[in-house]
Design a protein around this motif. Structure first.
Motif, PDB file in Angstrom:
ATOM      1  N   LEU A  55      13.490 -48.657 -50.649  1.00  0.00           N
ATOM      2  CA  LEU A  55      14.611 -48.507 -49.869  1.00  0.00           C
ATOM      3  C   LEU A  55      15.105 -49.639 -48.863  1.00  0.00           C
ATOM      4  CD1 LEU A  55      16.114 -46.027 -48.626  1.00  0.00           C
ATOM      5  CD2 LEU A  55      13.969 -45.069 -47.422  1.00  0.00           C
ATOM      6  N   ASP A  56      16.299 -49.924 -48.727  1.00  0.00           N
ATOM      7  CA  ASP A  56      16.325 -50.885 -47.934  1.00  0.00           C
ATOM      8  C   ASP A  56      16.584 -50.159 -46.223  1.00  0.00           C
ATOM      9  OD1 ASP A  56      17.549 -53.210 -46.437  1.00  0.00           O
ATOM     10  OD2 ASP A  56      19.547 -53.050 -47.192  1.00  0.00           O
ATOM     11  N   VAL A  57      16.130 -51.008 -45.322  1.00  0.00           N
ATOM     12  CA  VAL A  57      16.206 -50.298 -43.886  1.00  0.00           C
ATOM     13  C   VAL A  57      17.670 -50.489 -43.553  1.00  0.00           C
ATOM     14  CG1 VAL A  57      15.272 -50.706 -41.579  1.00  0.00           C
ATOM     15  CG2 VAL A  57      13.863 -50.785 -43.220  1.00  0.00           C
ATOM     16  N   GLY A  58      18.342 -51.342 -43.771  1.00  0.00           N
ATOM     17  CA  GLY A  58      19.823 -51.348 -43.279  1.00  0.00           C
ATOM     18  C   GLY A  58      20.981 -51.195 -43.991  1.00  0.00           C
ATOM     19  N   LEU A  59      20.968 -50.059 -44.445  1.00  0.00           N
ATOM     20  CA  LEU A  59      21.999 -49.359 -45.199  1.00  0.00           C
ATOM     21  C   LEU A  59      23.264 -49.051 -44.461  1.00  0.00           C
ATOM     22  CD1 LEU A  59      19.586 -46.862 -47.234  1.00  0.00           C
ATOM     23  CD2 LEU A  59      20.826 -48.823 -48.279  1.00  0.00           C
ATOM     24  N   PRO A  60      24.676 -49.269 -45.274  1.00  0.00           N
ATOM     25  CA  PRO A  60      25.684 -48.954 -44.519  1.00  0.00           C
ATOM     26  C   PRO A  60      26.006 -47.745 -43.602  1.00  0.00           C
ATOM     27  CG  PRO A  60      26.014 -49.915 -46.698  1.00  0.00           C
ATOM     28  CD  PRO A  60      24.616 -49.496 -46.521  1.00  0.00           C
ATOM     29  N   ASP A  61      25.395 -46.658 -44.517  1.00  0.00           N
ATOM     30  CA  ASP A  61      25.963 -45.321 -43.799  1.00  0.00           C
ATOM     31  C   ASP A  61      24.691 -44.822 -42.847  1.00  0.00           C
ATOM     32  OD1 ASP A  61      24.119 -45.127 -45.863  1.00  0.00           O
ATOM     33  OD2 ASP A  61      24.965 -43.006 -46.518  1.00  0.00           O
ATOM     34  N   THR A  62      23.676 -45.354 -42.951  1.00  0.00           N
ATOM     35  CA  THR A  62      22.360 -44.757 -42.261  1.00  0.00           C
ATOM     36  C   THR A  62      21.318 -45.754 -42.214  1.00  0.00           C
ATOM     37  OG1 THR A  62      20.750 -42.934 -41.739  1.00  0.00           O
ATOM     38  CG2 THR A  62      21.341 -43.580 -44.059  1.00  0.00           C
ATOM     39  N   ASN A  63      20.227 -45.653 -41.572  1.00  0.00           N
ATOM     40  CA  ASN A  63      18.998 -46.658 -41.802  1.00  0.00           C
ATOM     41  C   ASN A  63      17.934 -45.925 -42.783  1.00  0.00           C
ATOM     42  OD1 ASN A  63      16.748 -45.470 -39.873  1.00  0.00           O
ATOM     43  ND2 ASN A  63      18.270 -45.470 -38.521  1.00  0.00           N
ATOM     44  N   GLY A  64      17.153 -47.016 -43.260  1.00  0.00           N
ATOM     45  CA  GLY A  64      16.244 -46.258 -44.104  1.00  0.00           C
ATOM     46  C   GLY A  64      15.114 -45.468 -43.418  1.00  0.00           C
ATOM     47  N   PHE A  65      14.767 -45.703 -41.964  1.00  0.00           N
ATOM     48  CA  PHE A  65      13.915 -44.742 -41.408  1.00  0.00           C
ATOM     49  C   PHE A  65      14.314 -43.155 -41.350  1.00  0.00           C
ATOM     50  CE2 PHE A  65      12.888 -48.857 -39.177  1.00  0.00           C
ATOM     51  CZ  PHE A  65      11.949 -49.344 -39.782  1.00  0.00           C
ATOM     52  N   ASP A  66      15.436 -43.189 -41.113  1.00  0.00           N
ATOM     53  CA  ASP A  66      15.924 -41.711 -41.160  1.00  0.00           C
ATOM     54  C   ASP A  66      15.907 -41.099 -42.672  1.00  0.00           C
ATOM     55  OD1 ASP A  66      16.362 -41.969 -38.507  1.00  0.00           O
ATOM     56  OD2 ASP A  66      18.695 -42.202 -38.571  1.00  0.00           O
ATOM     57  N   VAL A  67      16.171 -41.659 -43.409  1.00  0.00           N
ATOM     58  CA  VAL A  67      16.274 -41.463 -44.963  1.00  0.00           C
ATOM     59  C   VAL A  67      14.634 -41.017 -45.453  1.00  0.00           C
ATOM     60  CG1 VAL A  67      16.702 -41.790 -47.701  1.00  0.00           C
ATOM     61  CG2 VAL A  67      17.999 -42.758 -45.793  1.00  0.00           C
ATOM     62  N   CYS A  68      13.883 -41.902 -45.094  1.00  0.00           N
ATOM     63  CA  CYS A  68      12.383 -41.658 -45.089  1.00  0.00           C
ATOM     64  C   CYS A  68      11.878 -40.509 -44.400  1.00  0.00           C
ATOM     65  CB  CYS A  68      11.606 -42.750 -44.881  1.00  0.00           C
ATOM     66  SG  CYS A  68       9.929 -42.799 -45.393  1.00  0.00           S
ATOM     67  N   ARG A  69      12.286 -40.381 -43.174  1.00  0.00           N
ATOM     68  CA  ARG A  69      11.778 -39.134 -42.535  1.00  0.00           C
ATOM     69  C   ARG A  69      12.499 -37.775 -43.083  1.00  0.00           C
ATOM     70  NH1 ARG A  69      14.145 -40.426 -38.269  1.00  0.00           N
ATOM     71  NH2 ARG A  69      12.494 -41.470 -37.028  1.00  0.00           N
ATOM     72  N   GLU A  70      13.294 -37.795 -43.682  1.00  0.00           N
ATOM     73  CA  GLU A  70      13.975 -36.535 -44.280  1.00  0.00           C
ATOM     74  C   GLU A  70      13.247 -36.568 -45.802  1.00  0.00           C
ATOM     75  OE1 GLU A  70      17.968 -35.346 -44.064  1.00  0.00           O
ATOM     76  OE2 GLU A  70      18.556 -36.800 -43.052  1.00  0.00           O
ATOM     77  N   LEU A  71      12.872 -37.481 -46.429  1.00  0.00           N
ATOM     78  CA  LEU A  71      12.225 -37.488 -47.798  1.00  0.00           C
ATOM     79  C   LEU A  71      10.940 -36.877 -47.665  1.00  0.00           C
ATOM     80  CD1 LEU A  71      12.775 -38.283 -50.666  1.00  0.00           C
ATOM     81  CD2 LEU A  71      11.974 -40.553 -49.934  1.00  0.00           C
ATOM     82  N   ARG A  72      10.259 -37.222 -46.525  1.00  0.00           N
ATOM     83  CA  ARG A  72       8.944 -36.988 -46.458  1.00  0.00           C
ATOM     84  C   ARG A  72       8.792 -35.159 -46.094  1.00  0.00           C
ATOM     85  NH1 ARG A  72       7.685 -39.785 -49.386  1.00  0.00           N
ATOM     86  NH2 ARG A  72       6.506 -41.735 -49.222  1.00  0.00           N
ATOM     87  N   GLY A  73      10.050 -34.630 -45.886  1.00  0.00           N
ATOM     88  CA  GLY A  73      10.203 -33.401 -45.624  1.00  0.00           C
ATOM     89  C   GLY A  73       9.770 -32.500 -46.922  1.00  0.00           C
ATOM     90  N   PHE A  74       9.838 -33.107 -48.122  1.00  0.00           N
ATOM     91  CA  PHE A  74      10.149 -32.367 -49.465  1.00  0.00           C
ATOM     92  C   PHE A  74       9.356 -33.038 -50.345  1.00  0.00           C
ATOM     93  CE2 PHE A  74      14.110 -34.592 -49.528  1.00  0.00           C
ATOM     94  CZ  PHE A  74      14.084 -35.222 -50.910  1.00  0.00           C
ATOM     95  N   SER A  75       9.001 -34.435 -50.474  1.00  0.00           N
ATOM     96  CA  SER A  75       8.517 -35.129 -51.396  1.00  0.00           C
ATOM     97  C   SER A  75       7.611 -36.189 -50.868  1.00  0.00           C
ATOM     98  CB  SER A  75       9.662 -36.056 -52.155  1.00  0.00           C
ATOM     99  OG  SER A  75       9.064 -36.771 -53.208  1.00  0.00           O
ATOM    100  N   ASP A  76       6.389 -36.624 -51.887  1.00  0.00           N
ATOM    101  CA  ASP A  76       5.497 -37.644 -51.497  1.00  0.00           C
ATOM    102  C   ASP A  76       5.821 -38.787 -52.348  1.00  0.00           C
ATOM    103  OD1 ASP A  76       4.542 -36.700 -53.824  1.00  0.00           O
ATOM    104  OD2 ASP A  76       2.468 -36.533 -53.370  1.00  0.00           O
TER     105      ASP A  76
END
Length: 232
Positions: A55-76
């Motif tokens: 996961l790249d941190v600097g994606l065009p539509d959002t940052n990878g930190f936010d994606v990871c935060r949501e991802l950890r809500g349902f997957s390991d």
């Protein structure tokens, strides 16, 4: 039966980097998929079959930190961050959000493949037992609830209220019933306590609904003189 090859999902908007990583992974016998945007990651992981996310941190539509935060809500699923910066604070933040590894650009694709393989060798913990209730999903062991795919940041009492309503969708629960199910000190609390927590809970549900384009998403129904019910 043929054994499924591990699959890696790469979220990276720089074509040269993505192509190099895809080539390196496939050359080592791994399957790999590529997406350009952060919003594509969560639904792809939910669909299943992804064993590692790069996961790249600097994606065009959002940052990878936010994606990871949501991802950890349902997957390991293991997450390896890629970033153009090598700041310690970024590494710490990424690991605190649940990432498993961190690589700063420029990096060696062969080293990334080695790190992916290292994550694949580590045993995965069992997936949480999520129970689906319409737009909701609840993990009672982990005291977590998702609404329209978004992990809700709930207080202890907000979780207790929503879990009680989810247990009997459509049923009207009185304030006393809700108090008994969620409060250790129910005898010392009043109806206003329930109403106050319902108000803050509704605000969080609306915010989660708006994040997926559902304005005024409020599944909690007030029954005057009776109590509350939930449309799941």
């Amino acid at each position: 039966m043929l054994r499924r090859m591990p699959k890696v999902l790469i979220a990276e908007d720089e074509a040269a980097i993505a192509d190099a990583v895809l080539y390196a992974l496939r050359s080592e016998g791994l399957e790999a998929e590529h997406c350009l945007l952060g919003r594509e990651v969560l639904p792809r992981v939910r669909a299943g079959g992804i064993d590692v996310v790069v996961l790249d941190v600097g994606l065009p539509d959002t940052n990878g930190f936010d994606v990871c935060r949501e991802l950890r809500g349902f997957s390991d699923v293991p997450v390896i961050f890629l970033t153009a910066r090598n700041d310690e604070i970024d590494r710490v933040l990424g690991l605190e959000l649940g990432a498993d590894d961190y690589m700063a650009k420029p990096f060696s694709p062969r080293e990334l493949v080695a790190r992916v393989r290292a994550r694949l060798r580590r045993p995965r913990s069992a997936e949480p037992a999520w129970s689906e209730r319409g737009a909701f999903a609840i993990d009672r062991d982990g005291h977590r609830i998702r609404y329209h795919g978004h992990a809700l940041d709930l207080t202890r009492y907000e979780y207790a209220l929503l879990a009680a309503l989810l247990q009997r969708p459509g049923a009207i629960l009185t304030r006393a019933q809700l108090m008994d199910r969620g409060w250790d000190d129910a005898a010392d609390s009043g109806d206003r306590t329930i109403d106050t927590h319902i108000k803050t809970l509704r605000a969080k549900l609306r915010a989660a609904g708006m994040a997926v384009g559902k304005d005024n998403a409020d599944p909690i129904r007030t029954h005057r003189g009776l109590g509350y019910s939930l449309e799941a």
